[in-house]
Each structure stands twice: as structure tokens, then as C-alpha cells.
Design an enzyme around this catalytic site. Structure first.
Site, PDB file in Angstrom:
ATOM      1  N   LYS A   1      57.654  60.271  62.450  1.00 26.02           N
ATOM      2  CA  LYS A   1      58.337  59.752  63.649  1.00 26.02           C
ATOM      3  C   LYS A   1      57.770  58.415  64.133  1.00 26.02           C
ATOM      4  CE  LYS A   1      59.854  64.253  65.216  1.00 26.02           C
ATOM      5  NZ  LYS A   1      59.898  65.262  66.276  1.00 26.02           N
TER       6      LYS A   1
ATOM      7  N   ALA B   1      48.618  66.207  73.000  1.00 26.87           N
ATOM      8  CA  ALA B   1      48.791  64.805  73.411  1.00 26.87           C
ATOM      9  C   ALA B   1      49.141  63.935  72.211  1.00 26.87           C
ATOM     10  CB  ALA B   1      47.513  64.309  74.087  1.00 26.87           C
TER      11      ALA B   1
ATOM     12  N   TYR C   1      58.813  76.486  65.620  1.00 23.62           N
ATOM     13  CA  TYR C   1      59.631  77.676  65.413  1.00 23.62           C
ATOM     14  C   TYR C   1      59.430  78.137  63.982  1.00 23.62           C
ATOM     15  CZ  TYR C   1      62.894  74.982  62.591  1.00 23.62           C
ATOM     16  OH  TYR C   1      63.442  74.202  61.604  1.00 23.62           O
TER      17      TYR C   1
ATOM     18  N   ASP D   1      64.489  64.212  71.072  1.00 22.99           N
ATOM     19  CA  ASP D   1      63.662  65.421  71.230  1.00 22.99           C
ATOM     20  C   ASP D   1      63.574  65.880  72.685  1.00 22.99           C
ATOM     21  OD1 ASP D   1      63.026  65.876  68.582  1.00 22.99           O
ATOM     22  OD2 ASP D   1      61.256  64.592  68.630  1.00 22.99           O
TER      23      ASP D   1
END
Ligand code: ATR
Length: 284
Positions: free
Chosen positions: A68, A130, A228, A104
Site C-alpha cells: 500500500k 500504528a 479476517y 479502507d
């Protein structure tokens, strides 16, 4: 060139990603002619795989762990929320340029408020972690009206830095320095009874439990793990045993952030309810 619009998720070790299934359901329900694949890509190949994908006519990518921040660096233009997050989870080809967005936080807020009935306005929120995942959700949580957002991290300097970076958006503070490193049972009492505890650490991926400040769980607490999986994470087990009202994993967030990406790419918002129900059923 392929006549059907091509999309994919890119990440490393994502063989079990449910994104292709989710987007296939969205496409079917909204009658969009598109295909959605999976690009399992190590960090060293990220830039070349993305460039080749778009050069060959690809329309958009979902970007996941650990790319990302690299996607943020690669994008030609950024949405304000991606710029603020310092991370990109959605890339789109726009006028020959690579546009980066981050859905997100919006996905998490939508799952919490619409699917789980959690009131964020006035809520006291404890954020564990963090890193990149935490960074993407702080802005949207504050914008949704959280009354207090406390960041707790294994290395407390990172929590302090993050709180400082987002302080202009609302009441965000690092966890009390006195928090001691006893897993799940610590000695401070100033973090009593959060309405919402979000696990944004990557600890769940390794079956570990992050340190949680003492008295964080009250009878009203919703514990939410961004991770998940097939089975409940250690954090889910911990939250239940600590007395949380509810413990939930991030499948809803995955579906909602996907819907936000789909909206960006196709200009139509898919219904998420039936997709989430289908994914949650044991036979799926
Ligand atoms: P991501 O993009 O998934 O957030 P990251 O930027 O590497 O990945 O951040 C990982 C986060 O999980 C960090 O907050 C990290 O804590 P440190 O900053 O102290 O390293 C946290 N984390 C990872 N494993 C952990 C563990 N076993 N216990 C507690 N925190 C953990």
C-alpha cells in the site's frame, strides 16, 4: 487488446484472498462487463507488475499487504484521503494517469455504522497498532465523530508520531505511557471502557495478541479485528474472554472497501448486504 475491462487485487501471499469472489458478485449484480483476477506479487516485482498491468489495458487494481505504501509512491495523482493516509489500496487508470485512492477507512466506517449498528458519533475508540493499516483509518474515524481516539502501539514512539500527525483532524492521543507490557492485563486505569477497540496490528496474521491497555473492555465494547480468516483470531478469543459485548472480524470491512473501489472504477455502488451474507455463510 482484451475487450472486457480488467481488474485485479495485488498483494503478497494472497492466494486465499476473497476479493475476486466479491468483485465477481458485484459485477454480476450490477451487470458490469469486467473480469477480476489475482496478482500474487513480491515487493521486488510490485512496480513492474503494476506498470505492465496498466500498459496492457488493465483498468484498476486493489492493493493489499505489503504494497500500500509503494502504491502511494507510484501513483501519479492521489485522492485527499489517500494522501492523508500515506497509503493507497485502490489504483485506477484515469486519462492515461495512475490515480491512487484509499477506501479502507470508508469501508470500515460503513461496516461499523451500517452493518453493525455502531454509533461512532461521540464514541471512545482504542486503536491498537500504528502501521499502515492504522494510518488508513484514523482520518475517517475522526471524521465520523469519535469523541476520543487513543492509539496504543508496541513501540510507543510510533503511536505518538501518528497521533501528532492527525491531531488537526480531532481528539487523537497516544495511549498513556504507563501502559505496561502485560498481554491483555495491564495496570493503568485511565483507558476505562472503550466503546470500540480496533485491532489494526498485524499480530493476528501470526496468531499473536497485541498488548491491550488495562480496563479497555467494558460491557458495551465492540472489539473489531481488521484481520479476517476462516477461524476466529486470537484477538477475537481474547475480546470475548475479557467481556466485550461483541467481537467481529474484518470481513465486512473487506466487502465495504471493495464496494467503494467498485464505485470509483465503475460509477455504480453495488449492494453489499447479499455479498456479505453469502461470504459469511459456512458453505461459501
Ligand atoms: P500494516 O500495514 O499491516 O499496518 P506495518 O506497517 O508493518 O503493517 O505495521 C504493523 C503493526 O502491527 C505495527 O503497529 C506493529 O507494532 P510496532 O510498530 O511496534 O512494530 C504491530 N504489530 C505487529 N506484530 C505485533 C505483535 N506481535 N504485537 C503487537 N503489535 C504488533
Amino acid at each position: 487488446m482484451n475487450s472486457i475491462d480488467r481488474y485485479a487485487v495485488i498483494g503478497s501471499g494472497i492466494g486465499h484472498s476473497r476479493s475476486p469472489q466479491i468483485h465477481a458478485m458485484f459485477a454480476k449484480a450490477t451487470r458490469q462487463a469486467m473480469e477480476y483476477g489475482l496478482l500474487d506479487t513480491p515487493p521486488t516485482a510490485f512496480v513492474s507488475v503494476v506498470r505492465n498491468f496498466f500498459r496492457d489495458g488493465g483498468r484498476g487494481l486493489n492493493v493489499t499487504v505489503p504494497h500500500k505504501e509503494a502504491a502511494h509512491r507510484l501513483a501519479d495523482t492521489l485522492s485527499p484521503r489517500a494522501s492523508r493516509a500515506g497509503a493507497v489500496n485502490t489504483l485506477a487508470a484515469v486519462d492515461g494517469k495512475l490515480h491512487g485512492d484509499n477506501t479502507d477507512g470508508a469501508g470500515l466506517v460503513r461496516d461499523l455504522t451500517m452493518n453493525l449498528g455502531c454509533k461512532l458519533e461521540g464514541a471512545r475508540v482504542l486503536l491498537l497498532g500504528a502501521g499502515g493499516a492504522a494510518r488508513g483509518i484514523i482520518g475517517p474515524l475522526l471524521e465520523a465523530g469519535a469523541a476520543a481516539l487513543v492509539i496504543s502501539n508496541r513501540h510507543s514512539a510510533r503511536a505518538k508520531q501518528l497521533a501528532k500527525e492527525f491531531a488537526d483532524l480531532g481528539p487523537v492521543t497516544p495511549a498513556a505511557a504507563a501502559t505496561t507490557a502485560i498481554r491483555g492485563r495491564t495496570a493503568v486505569s485511565d483507558d476505562a471502557g472503550y466503546d470500540l477497540i480496533i485491532n489494526a496490528t498485524s499480530a493476528s496474521l501470526r496468531g499473536e495478541l497485541p498488548v491491550v491497555p488495562a480496563h479497555a473492555v467494558g460491557t458495551q465494547t465492540l472489539a473489531y479485528d481488521l484481520a479476517y480468516g476462516e477461524r476466529d483470531t486470537v484477538f477475537m478469543h481474547w475480546a470475548r474472554s475479557a467481556g466485550a459485548a461483541r467481537a467481529v472480524m474484518g470481513l465486512g470491512m473487506l466487502v465495504e472497501q471493495a464496494a467503494e473501489s467498485f464505485l470509483l472504477w465503475r460509477g455504480v455502488r453495488p449492494d453489499t448486504e447479499h455479498v456479505l451474507a453469502a461470504l459469511s455463510s459456512p458453505s461459501t
